[in-house]
Design a protein around this motif. Structure first.
Motif, PDB file in Angstrom:
ATOM      1  N   ALA A  33      26.394  13.534 -13.515  1.00  0.00           N
ATOM      2  CA  ALA A  33      25.795  14.087 -12.296  1.00  0.00           C
ATOM      3  C   ALA A  33      24.674  13.183 -11.797  1.00  0.00           C
ATOM      4  CB  ALA A  33      25.265  15.493 -12.566  1.00  0.00           C
ATOM      5  N   THR A  34      23.853  12.697 -12.758  1.00  0.00           N
ATOM      6  CA  THR A  34      22.771  11.778 -12.390  1.00  0.00           C
ATOM      7  C   THR A  34      23.322  10.528 -11.722  1.00  0.00           C
ATOM      8  OG1 THR A  34      21.474  12.532 -14.255  1.00  0.00           O
ATOM      9  CG2 THR A  34      20.862  10.437 -13.304  1.00  0.00           C
ATOM     10  N   ALA A  35      24.337   9.912 -12.376  1.00  0.00           N
ATOM     11  CA  ALA A  35      24.881   8.653 -11.870  1.00  0.00           C
ATOM     12  C   ALA A  35      25.512   8.850 -10.495  1.00  0.00           C
ATOM     13  CB  ALA A  35      25.907   8.114 -12.854  1.00  0.00           C
ATOM     14  N   LEU A  36      26.297   9.928 -10.365  1.00  0.00           N
ATOM     15  CA  LEU A  36      26.996  10.182  -9.104  1.00  0.00           C
ATOM     16  C   LEU A  36      25.996  10.446  -7.979  1.00  0.00           C
ATOM     17  CD1 LEU A  36      29.766  10.456  -7.867  1.00  0.00           C
ATOM     18  CD2 LEU A  36      29.737  12.878  -8.417  1.00  0.00           C
ATOM     19  N   LEU A  37      24.994  11.285  -8.256  1.00  0.00           N
ATOM     20  CA  LEU A  37      24.008  11.604  -7.223  1.00  0.00           C
ATOM     21  C   LEU A  37      23.221  10.362  -6.814  1.00  0.00           C
ATOM     22  CD1 LEU A  37      22.421  15.053  -8.113  1.00  0.00           C
ATOM     23  CD2 LEU A  37      23.797  14.458  -6.137  1.00  0.00           C
ATOM     24  N   ALA A  38      22.852   9.543  -7.816  1.00  0.00           N
ATOM     25  CA  ALA A  38      22.073   8.341  -7.502  1.00  0.00           C
ATOM     26  C   ALA A  38      22.883   7.413  -6.612  1.00  0.00           C
ATOM     27  CB  ALA A  38      21.665   7.632  -8.788  1.00  0.00           C
ATOM     28  N   ALA A  39      24.171   7.203  -6.962  1.00  0.00           N
ATOM     29  CA  ALA A  39      25.017   6.312  -6.166  1.00  0.00           C
ATOM     30  C   ALA A  39      25.222   6.868  -4.764  1.00  0.00           C
ATOM     31  CB  ALA A  39      26.357   6.118  -6.867  1.00  0.00           C
ATOM     32  N   LEU A  40      25.497   8.172  -4.680  1.00  0.00           N
ATOM     33  CA  LEU A  40      25.701   8.807  -3.373  1.00  0.00           C
ATOM     34  C   LEU A  40      24.453   8.688  -2.507  1.00  0.00           C
ATOM     35  CD1 LEU A  40      27.568  12.186  -4.006  1.00  0.00           C
ATOM     36  CD2 LEU A  40      28.257  10.319  -2.517  1.00  0.00           C
ATOM     37  N   GLY A  41      23.304   8.997  -3.121  1.00  0.00           N
ATOM     38  CA  GLY A  41      22.056   8.964  -2.369  1.00  0.00           C
ATOM     39  C   GLY A  41      21.753   7.570  -1.868  1.00  0.00           C
ATOM     40  N   TYR A  42      21.927   6.586  -2.755  1.00  0.00           N
ATOM     41  CA  TYR A  42      21.628   5.212  -2.350  1.00  0.00           C
ATOM     42  C   TYR A  42      22.585   4.755  -1.255  1.00  0.00           C
ATOM     43  CZ  TYR A  42      19.467   0.707  -2.859  1.00  0.00           C
ATOM     44  OH  TYR A  42      18.741  -0.413  -2.612  1.00  0.00           O
ATOM     45  N   GLY A  43      23.864   5.108  -1.419  1.00  0.00           N
ATOM     46  CA  GLY A  43      24.863   4.730  -0.420  1.00  0.00           C
ATOM     47  C   GLY A  43      24.578   5.369   0.925  1.00  0.00           C
ATOM     48  N   LEU A  44      24.186   6.637   0.886  1.00  0.00           N
ATOM     49  CA  LEU A  44      23.898   7.359   2.127  1.00  0.00           C
ATOM     50  C   LEU A  44      22.706   6.737   2.845  1.00  0.00           C
ATOM     51  CD1 LEU A  44      24.911   9.780   3.681  1.00  0.00           C
ATOM     52  CD2 LEU A  44      23.216  11.175   2.507  1.00  0.00           C
ATOM     53  N   ARG A  45      21.674   6.386   2.050  1.00  0.00           N
ATOM     54  CA  ARG A  45      20.495   5.772   2.659  1.00  0.00           C
ATOM     55  C   ARG A  45      20.857   4.420   3.280  1.00  0.00           C
ATOM     56  NH1 ARG A  45      14.725   4.100  -0.030  1.00  0.00           N
ATOM     57  NH2 ARG A  45      15.901   2.449  -1.022  1.00  0.00           N
ATOM     58  N   LEU A  87      23.483  19.023  -2.849  1.00  0.00           N
ATOM     59  CA  LEU A  87      24.618  18.845  -3.763  1.00  0.00           C
ATOM     60  C   LEU A  87      24.229  19.282  -5.176  1.00  0.00           C
ATOM     61  CD1 LEU A  87      26.048  15.387  -2.681  1.00  0.00           C
ATOM     62  CD2 LEU A  87      27.142  17.606  -2.439  1.00  0.00           C
ATOM     63  N   ALA A  88      22.954  19.055  -5.515  1.00  0.00           N
ATOM     64  CA  ALA A  88      22.502  19.353  -6.871  1.00  0.00           C
ATOM     65  C   ALA A  88      22.662  20.826  -7.203  1.00  0.00           C
ATOM     66  CB  ALA A  88      21.050  18.939  -7.036  1.00  0.00           C
ATOM     67  N   ALA A 109      15.631  14.380 -11.101  1.00  0.00           N
ATOM     68  CA  ALA A 109      14.452  13.521 -11.282  1.00  0.00           C
ATOM     69  C   ALA A 109      14.860  12.071 -11.577  1.00  0.00           C
ATOM     70  CB  ALA A 109      13.547  14.081 -12.365  1.00  0.00           C
ATOM     71  N   PRO A 110      15.782  11.809 -12.555  1.00  0.00           N
ATOM     72  CA  PRO A 110      16.201  10.419 -12.721  1.00  0.00           C
ATOM     73  C   PRO A 110      17.021   9.882 -11.552  1.00  0.00           C
ATOM     74  CG  PRO A 110      17.267  11.827 -14.356  1.00  0.00           C
ATOM     75  CD  PRO A 110      16.294  12.672 -13.632  1.00  0.00           C
ATOM     76  N   ALA A 111      17.734  10.773 -10.829  1.00  0.00           N
ATOM     77  CA  ALA A 111      18.626  10.283  -9.773  1.00  0.00           C
ATOM     78  C   ALA A 111      17.875   9.725  -8.572  1.00  0.00           C
ATOM     79  CB  ALA A 111      19.572  11.396  -9.327  1.00  0.00           C
ATOM     80  N   VAL A 112      16.654  10.206  -8.304  1.00  0.00           N
ATOM     81  CA  VAL A 112      15.928   9.682  -7.137  1.00  0.00           C
ATOM     82  C   VAL A 112      15.119   8.426  -7.482  1.00  0.00           C
ATOM     83  CG1 VAL A 112      15.769  11.883  -5.945  1.00  0.00           C
ATOM     84  CG2 VAL A 112      13.902  11.166  -7.433  1.00  0.00           C
ATOM     85  N   ILE A 113      14.995   8.124  -8.781  1.00  0.00           N
ATOM     86  CA  ILE A 113      14.130   7.005  -9.187  1.00  0.00           C
ATOM     87  C   ILE A 113      14.568   5.654  -8.600  1.00  0.00           C
ATOM     88  CG2 ILE A 113      13.367   5.691 -11.216  1.00  0.00           C
ATOM     89  CD1 ILE A 113      11.941   8.059 -11.779  1.00  0.00           C
TER      90      ILE A 113
END
Lengths: 164, 263
Positions: free
Chosen positions: A32-44, A68-69, A85-89
């Motif tokens: 979940a962390t990895a997916l959210l981080a990738a999605l968030g970065y891609g979206l930005r 999504l979380a 918390a780790p996903a937004v870092i």
């Protein structure tokens, strides 16, 4: 361009997983962390490419991640902040913070500095602060939007039976 | 004297001690204040008690009152010693609080479960080191660094992280340990700046200290402020700022030492 963004999404997921290890996130929540981080970065990155400014894009990305979380929390059986918390870092503006601090250093060392240096330092500093704030807002969104009920009571997708 | 059938009567001291254990464990593991409030309240209700909690950064005050006989009250205070993030503990206590309230666990079961949760380990040191070095390289790549800068950032992160752990383990002050780790990491990555390796060697310096950033205190601070826990929120923000300044101090000393004005 999109190939480069895709590559950066993978790196963002890796950085998020590094921090998930540091924060001792349970192993079952790593995906979940990895997916959210990738999605968030891609979206930005996509929002930036479409011409939005950095602050709005970050806010958009972090709020989407927050929404999504709520669903992810049901799938991995942890509170949202545990993997958020780790996903937004990866989106933390480290280079901006560094440059604003170096600018301050440079200003303190000479009595006559150029107005450009002052402007640039202030701009980097303000960007750092506001990007951090918008990331934190995204993490807070699940509990703010739903009147502070526990995420346990919020369901977007119906399931047969609620598990503890 | 009336015989109370359900729920069973417990000693006030045992209950308040258990609840404060849970609250202090959650606070020190990196849960935000509203989460601590909710989880402890849920467990207290399932045991048949009403509680009032007062949070501050240094400790938690709890007033316990029996739902059957509200005039019996008991107030206790517990210090929160040291903040070390362990989100597995937060997750486990959250699950336990739900199970305990749905299945009506007795006091003994909750106590045993809390002891088990308290002993949840961190990930093995070697894995942690590898993952955090990879994260350092990833940060450098995200900032736009090339391969030499990435490798430098990875190595600097690994050595800086080891230094931080060593210093914290031997009981040094948190800010000092972080400043020392930032100094070591930025000195190592600053070598690239001295010898002009690659396109943008300053990216390695900027990203090699990112493993120290106070992510959880900063996020928790905003969440607490938004929920109205102003005192704890301020304290957490201040803790984050202290750590950020410690990192800055480390970089400043190393750049003065290497004689580089990187901008």
């Amino acid at each position: 361009m999109s190939g480069l963004l895709l590559e950066k999404c993978v790196w963002a997921a890796l950085a998020a997983m590094g921090f998930a290890t540091l924060f001792t996130t349970p192993l079952r929540a790593f995906w979940a962390t990895a997916l959210l981080a990738a999605l968030g970065y891609g979206l930005r990155g996509t929002a930036l490419n479409l011409g939005l400014d950095l602050l709005t894009s970050t806010l958009l990305a972090s709020c989407t991640m927050g929404l999504l979380a709520i669903q992810f929390a049901h799938w991995v059986h942890t509170p949202t902040t545990v993997f958020m918390a780790p996903a937004v870092i990866p989106m933390v503006p480290g280079v901006f913070a560094y440059r604003s601090m170096m600018g301050l250093m440079e200003m303190s060392q000479t009595s006559t500095f150029s107005p450009e240096l002052l402007m640039q330092t202030i701009s980097y500093g303000l960007n750092t602060v506001f990007i951090l704030l918008s990331l934190a807002v995204g993490v807070t969104i699940p509990s703010l939007l739903f009147k502070n009920r526990s995420v346990k009571n919020i369901r977007f997708l119906r399931t047969k039976k609620s598990r503890v | 004297m009336a015989i109370s059938t359900s729920p069973p009567d417990y000693d006030h001291r045992n209950v308040s001690s258990l609840l404060l254990d849970i609250a202090a464990l959650l606070m020190s593991s990196g849960a935000h204040t509203e989460r601590v409030n909710r989880n402890v309240r849920r467990i207290a209700y399932s045991l048949g008690y009403d509680i009032e909690l007062f949070f501050s950064f240094a400790g938690i005050t709890l007033t316990l009152s029996d739902q059957e006989s509200p005039h019996l009250q008991h107030t206790a205070f517990r210090r929160v010693t040291g903040y070390a993030v362990n989100l597995s503990v937060v997750s486990a206590i959250s699950r336990m609080s739900w199970k305990a309230s749905v299945e009506n666990w007795p006091l003994v079961d909750i106590t045993q479960e809390v002891e088990r949760i308290r002993s949840i380990p961190h990930y093995p040191r070697m894995i942690l080191l590898i993952m955090i070095s990879l994260a350092g390289m990833a940060f450098c790549r995200l900032a736009g660094g090339e391969v030499p800068a990435m490798l430098l950032a990875g190595v600097a992160t690994a050595i800086g992280f080891t230094a931080r752990n060593k210093m914290l383990a031997s009981g040094h002050n948190l800010a000092l340990s972080i400043a020392a780790a930032a100094f070591i990491a930025s000195t190592i990555s600053g070598v690239g700046l001295v010898f002009h390796w690659g396109e943008a060697p300053e990216l390695a310096v900027a990203t090699s200290v990112l493993f120290l950033i106070p992510g959880v205190p900063m996020i928790n601070s905003i969440i607490d402020l938004m929920h109205g826990h102003i005192i704890v929120g301020q304290a957490r923000a201040m803790q984050g700022i202290v750590i950020a300044f410690a990192i800055a101090m480390g970089i400043v000393i190393s750049s003065a030492l290497l004689g580089v004005h990187q901008l």
